[in-house]
Scaffold this motif. Sequence first.
Motif, PDB file in Angstrom:
ATOM      1  N   GLN A  41       0.785  -1.140   0.094  1.00  0.00           N
ATOM      2  CA  GLN A  41      -0.174  -0.218  -0.052  1.00  0.00           C
ATOM      3  C   GLN A  41       0.802   1.157  -0.049  1.00  0.00           C
ATOM      4  OE1 GLN A  41      -2.856   0.164   3.316  1.00  0.00           O
ATOM      5  NE2 GLN A  41      -3.790   2.103   2.555  1.00  0.00           N
ATOM      6  N   ALA A  42       0.552   2.258  -0.717  1.00  0.00           N
ATOM      7  CA  ALA A  42       1.515   3.228  -0.926  1.00  0.00           C
ATOM      8  C   ALA A  42       1.526   4.217   0.204  1.00  0.00           C
ATOM      9  CB  ALA A  42       0.994   4.122  -2.085  1.00  0.00           C
ATOM     10  N   PRO A  43       2.806   4.507   0.755  1.00  0.00           N
ATOM     11  CA  PRO A  43       2.960   5.506   1.874  1.00  0.00           C
ATOM     12  C   PRO A  43       2.204   6.745   1.896  1.00  0.00           C
ATOM     13  CG  PRO A  43       4.969   5.532   0.714  1.00  0.00           C
ATOM     14  CD  PRO A  43       4.055   4.687   0.069  1.00  0.00           C
ATOM     15  N   PRO A  44       2.264   7.398   2.973  1.00  0.00           N
ATOM     16  CA  PRO A  44       1.925   8.855   2.792  1.00  0.00           C
ATOM     17  C   PRO A  44       2.878   9.449   1.944  1.00  0.00           C
ATOM     18  CG  PRO A  44       1.637   8.134   5.135  1.00  0.00           C
ATOM     19  CD  PRO A  44       2.279   6.994   4.262  1.00  0.00           C
ATOM     20  N   ASN A  45       2.449  10.639   1.200  1.00  0.00           N
ATOM     21  CA  ASN A  45       3.431  11.415   0.381  1.00  0.00           C
ATOM     22  C   ASN A  45       4.371  10.399  -0.453  1.00  0.00           C
ATOM     23  OD1 ASN A  45       4.568  13.517  -0.840  1.00  0.00           O
ATOM     24  ND2 ASN A  45       6.184  13.667   0.850  1.00  0.00           N
ATOM     25  N   PRO A  46       3.796   9.521  -1.274  1.00  0.00           N
ATOM     26  CA  PRO A  46       4.566   8.589  -2.173  1.00  0.00           C
ATOM     27  C   PRO A  46       5.477   9.336  -3.170  1.00  0.00           C
ATOM     28  CG  PRO A  46       2.573   8.312  -2.879  1.00  0.00           C
ATOM     29  CD  PRO A  46       2.403   9.178  -1.426  1.00  0.00           C
ATOM     30  N   MET A  47       6.723   8.637  -3.441  1.00  0.00           N
ATOM     31  CA  MET A  47       7.471   9.566  -4.550  1.00  0.00           C
ATOM     32  C   MET A  47       7.218   8.880  -5.911  1.00  0.00           C
ATOM     33  SD  MET A  47       8.767   6.844  -2.855  1.00  0.00           S
ATOM     34  CE  MET A  47       9.411   7.531  -1.333  1.00  0.00           C
ATOM     35  N   PRO A  48       7.306   9.513  -6.954  1.00  0.00           N
ATOM     36  CA  PRO A  48       7.361   9.153  -8.375  1.00  0.00           C
ATOM     37  C   PRO A  48       8.333   7.761  -8.390  1.00  0.00           C
ATOM     38  CG  PRO A  48       8.026  11.317  -8.344  1.00  0.00           C
ATOM     39  CD  PRO A  48       8.333  10.960  -7.131  1.00  0.00           C
ATOM     40  N   MET A  49       7.790   6.756  -9.183  1.00  0.00           N
ATOM     41  CA  MET A  49       8.114   5.447  -9.408  1.00  0.00           C
ATOM     42  C   MET A  49       8.328   4.963 -10.908  1.00  0.00           C
ATOM     43  SD  MET A  49       6.697   1.767  -7.820  1.00  0.00           S
ATOM     44  CE  MET A  49       7.401   1.815  -6.141  1.00  0.00           C
ATOM     45  N   PHE A  50       9.303   4.407 -11.226  1.00  0.00           N
ATOM     46  CA  PHE A  50       9.459   3.658 -12.577  1.00  0.00           C
ATOM     47  C   PHE A  50       9.877   2.339 -12.328  1.00  0.00           C
ATOM     48  CE2 PHE A  50      12.272   1.996 -15.932  1.00  0.00           C
ATOM     49  CZ  PHE A  50      12.001   2.657 -16.781  1.00  0.00           C
ATOM     50  N   LEU A  51       9.069   1.530 -13.249  1.00  0.00           N
ATOM     51  CA  LEU A  51       9.255  -0.052 -13.089  1.00  0.00           C
ATOM     52  C   LEU A  51       9.745  -0.618 -14.410  1.00  0.00           C
ATOM     53  CD1 LEU A  51       5.918  -0.286 -10.943  1.00  0.00           C
ATOM     54  CD2 LEU A  51       7.760  -1.024 -10.165  1.00  0.00           C
ATOM     55  N   ALA A  52      10.174  -1.616 -14.343  1.00  0.00           N
ATOM     56  CA  ALA A  52      10.582  -2.328 -15.318  1.00  0.00           C
ATOM     57  C   ALA A  52      10.776  -3.886 -15.131  1.00  0.00           C
ATOM     58  CB  ALA A  52      11.795  -1.934 -16.098  1.00  0.00           C
ATOM     59  N   LEU A  53      10.184  -4.710 -16.174  1.00  0.00           N
ATOM     60  CA  LEU A  53      10.359  -6.192 -15.928  1.00  0.00           C
ATOM     61  C   LEU A  53      10.433  -6.922 -17.086  1.00  0.00           C
ATOM     62  CD1 LEU A  53       7.235  -7.892 -15.103  1.00  0.00           C
ATOM     63  CD2 LEU A  53       7.178  -5.688 -15.442  1.00  0.00           C
ATOM     64  N   ALA A  54      10.503  -8.287 -17.230  1.00  0.00           N
ATOM     65  CA  ALA A  54      10.498  -8.961 -18.522  1.00  0.00           C
ATOM     66  C   ALA A  54       9.407 -10.001 -18.161  1.00  0.00           C
ATOM     67  CB  ALA A  54      11.660  -9.923 -19.031  1.00  0.00           C
ATOM     68  N   SER A  55       8.478 -10.094 -19.195  1.00  0.00           N
ATOM     69  CA  SER A  55       7.033 -10.896 -18.801  1.00  0.00           C
ATOM     70  C   SER A  55       7.577 -12.508 -18.972  1.00  0.00           C
ATOM     71  CB  SER A  55       6.256 -10.928 -19.976  1.00  0.00           C
ATOM     72  OG  SER A  55       5.832  -9.382 -20.034  1.00  0.00           O
TER      73      SER A  55
END
Length: 273
Positions: free
Chosen positions: A191-205
């Motif tokens: 669950q996102a915390p208070p005041n969450p920061m921007p996030m970048f995600l990457a993965l291989a299917s």
Amino acid sequence: MIEIPLWHNLGSSQSEQLSWSSTQPPFRLVRNVSQPSLSVFLPDPSINTQAAVLICPGGGLHVLAIDHEGFEVAEWLTARGIAAMVLKYRLLETPLDDAESEAYIQHNLADPNIMRHFSTLHQATILADGQQAMRLVREHASIWNIRPDRIGMIGFSAGGFLTASVALVHDVSSRPDFVAPIYAALWEKPQAPPNPMPMFLALASNDSFGQIMIQSSLNLYNAWQQAGVSVELHAYAQGQHGFGMNKQGLPSDYWIERFHEWLESQGLFEVSV
């Protein structure tokens, strides 16, 4: 590059070791880290963006893939004006003999129940290391000519687990300004915390570790999206687990270019004159 200790007076019987993977081509592994440290890479002042990225290599909590998920990432970033710090966080102890160690690690990685147990057991330790690393980078911001509000974290696999853990649990001094968990495994739905920061995600299917890696990224994406925070997800059709900076002739080879574009879109670059 300079290396600085994360903590002082940590008692341990472990002796840090460098070995090689049995894969083709082989890559360097660091194991039995008991005295965590930061390796600091600073850009040429003429191209300094005043942004910084704390890098957490992966390795299933047993080793660190120190080059293609660590030093090579740092060198790529500093060539583009971004300061980089590679974190060697504390690891689970492995046998001293290389062959015994590899067999032990492969046995553990093959069993999701074992890895879940180790992740739960070791999370507090690596979380403390990640939080302390963020504090140290921020404390050195003026010395390293970076802005204290432009310091983020990127992590791969177990390092992605560490990165996500710090994103979820932190205080003001240890809060990353942005995060990038790359093919990270989380055992609990976040669950996102208070005041969450921007996030970048990457993965291989086609991640060889299966659904846990895919679902972890999707869960993080959903949590951040529901919180109304900037989040970007790149799910490559191919690439397998641990692609890091390895070149495979696939679109996943260019994830770091997409990460760089994302950083720029967040307004994180400011070249010093």
